[in-house]
Design an enzyme around this catalytic site. Sequence first.
Site, mmCIF file in Angstrom:
data_model
loop_
_atom_site.group_PDB
_atom_site.id
_atom_site.type_symbol
_atom_site.label_atom_id
_atom_site.label_comp_id
_atom_site.label_asym_id
_atom_site.label_seq_id
_atom_site.Cartn_x
_atom_site.Cartn_y
_atom_site.Cartn_z
ATOM 1 N N ASP A 207 7.354 -9.762 6.797
ATOM 2 C CA ASP A 207 8.052 -10.096 7.964
ATOM 3 C C ASP A 207 7.955 -9.121 9.287
ATOM 4 O OD1 ASP A 207 9.314 -7.875 6.997
ATOM 5 O OD2 ASP A 207 11.395 -8.565 7.140
ATOM 6 N N ARG B 234 -3.256 -1.089 4.594
ATOM 7 C CA ARG B 234 -2.008 -0.348 4.004
ATOM 8 C C ARG B 234 -0.908 -0.768 4.746
ATOM 9 N NH1 ARG B 234 -0.295 5.432 4.649
ATOM 10 N NH2 ARG B 234 1.015 5.955 2.936
ATOM 11 N N ASP C 55 -12.561 6.769 -2.141
ATOM 12 C CA ASP C 55 -13.542 6.792 -2.929
ATOM 13 C C ASP C 55 -14.926 7.236 -1.885
ATOM 14 O OD1 ASP C 55 -14.924 4.648 -1.172
ATOM 15 O OD2 ASP C 55 -14.705 3.192 -2.845
ATOM 16 N N SER D 187 8.561 -6.133 9.514
ATOM 17 C CA SER D 187 9.538 -5.082 9.644
ATOM 18 C C SER D 187 9.043 -3.718 9.663
ATOM 19 C CB SER D 187 10.604 -5.341 8.584
ATOM 20 O OG SER D 187 9.950 -5.070 7.184
ATOM 21 N N HIS E 299 -8.062 0.697 -2.297
ATOM 22 C CA HIS E 299 -8.383 2.120 -2.315
ATOM 23 C C HIS E 299 -9.753 2.268 -2.010
ATOM 24 C CE1 HIS E 299 -4.284 3.590 -4.125
ATOM 25 N NE2 HIS E 299 -4.212 3.184 -2.921
ATOM 26 N N THR E 300 -10.667 1.465 -2.040
ATOM 27 C CA THR E 300 -12.103 1.433 -1.489
ATOM 28 C C THR E 300 -12.123 1.931 -0.078
ATOM 29 O OG1 THR E 300 -14.255 0.565 -1.401
ATOM 30 C CG2 THR E 300 -12.149 -1.056 -0.951
ATOM 31 N N HIS F 62 2.370 -2.303 2.796
ATOM 32 C CA HIS F 62 3.793 -1.611 2.967
ATOM 33 C C HIS F 62 4.722 -2.572 3.635
ATOM 34 C CE1 HIS F 62 2.828 2.587 2.147
ATOM 35 N NE2 HIS F 62 1.954 1.831 1.306
ATOM 36 N N ASP F 63 4.470 -3.573 4.526
ATOM 37 C CA ASP F 63 5.237 -4.368 5.155
ATOM 38 C C ASP F 63 5.745 -5.577 4.137
ATOM 39 O OD1 ASP F 63 6.739 -6.171 7.130
ATOM 40 O OD2 ASP F 63 4.960 -7.404 7.213
ATOM 41 N N ASN G 234 6.145 6.008 4.649
ATOM 42 C CA ASN G 234 5.246 5.215 5.858
ATOM 43 C C ASN G 234 4.824 6.395 7.146
ATOM 44 O OD1 ASN G 234 5.240 2.954 4.634
ATOM 45 N ND2 ASN G 234 7.139 2.077 5.261
#
Length: 330
Positions: free
Chosen positions: A82, A70, A253, A84, A199-200, A74-75, A102
């Site tokens: 990068d 995750r 799940d 961040s 999402h597994t 999200h990066d 986050n």
Amino acid sequence: MAAALAASSAEAALLLLVLLVRLAAVALRCGEGLSLALYDESCPEAEAAVTAAVRQAMANDRTVAAGLLRMHFHDCFVRGCDGSVLLDSTGTVTAEKDGPPNVSLHAFYVIDNAKRAVEAQCPGVVSCADILALAARDAVALSGGPSWVVALGRRDGRVSRANETTTLPGPTASFEQLKQAFHGRGLSTKDLVVLSGAHTLGFAHCSSFQNRIRLQDQGTDADDPSLSPSFAAALRRACPANNTVRAAGSGLDATSAAFDNTYYRMLQAGQGLLSSDEALLTHPKTRAFVALYAASQEAFFRAFAKSMLRMAALNGGDEVRANCRRVNSS
């Protein structure tokens, strides 16, 4: 004898899958400046050091794999891949990791440990963004999923702003919102379905799906009609109306520590946890991909490796940080 033949056949199938993934990695166009063999001479043990850090952390905490995967998403979805998302907030700037989507990210210490191990071998060579991309790959592989060759050479960004995390697709996103988020980053509708398969792994707090088990706008306790009644009942038990347990929630799940295709099979059975999961069934094209991956874990694994390569080629950044939590001194 039959058991031995079955084991041999399974091993051969696994080897073929690994070969296909590696060929796909070579065939796919790498992002600008990325290389499949960048550190072969400058830091040959870098990947092994990252894998060791991930393996050790996963042995102590079964939630690490989902956390790293995750974190990588999200990066990449904010400023490109990068690193961040790894930067800490300062007295004047609130960083991405402290933005609303986050605050539940975790396992940053795994990247810190991997970075220290790599820096001990070859200081100033391997970026934090590359380490995160490798760690996400290892998290999937060590959870029973596919592996792939990560193209390397990302640079670390010097900018990280919490307000930019509002562009991340949320758990209540519609199909059109998800499509816009992915297409805006050069990723296809197929990539959307495939990468949703992440999402597994992992867990969602009640706040991420409570809209599906108590539709407040109806003024009743009605559940989302797309949910299986028995599944909705189980979610209500996990998240009662008077719930005060902040850690309450549900696995994404039924096998939330194993990387497999259970996510797609549950989605078809009315057991998709998030609104953004259910959204994949609202369009004929995405519904067909869900059916394909529910029927074939091998097809899902092949597609996931390819989509991860495409996402990880989103470039950004301009330095190699000495410490993943702060930018280098000017």
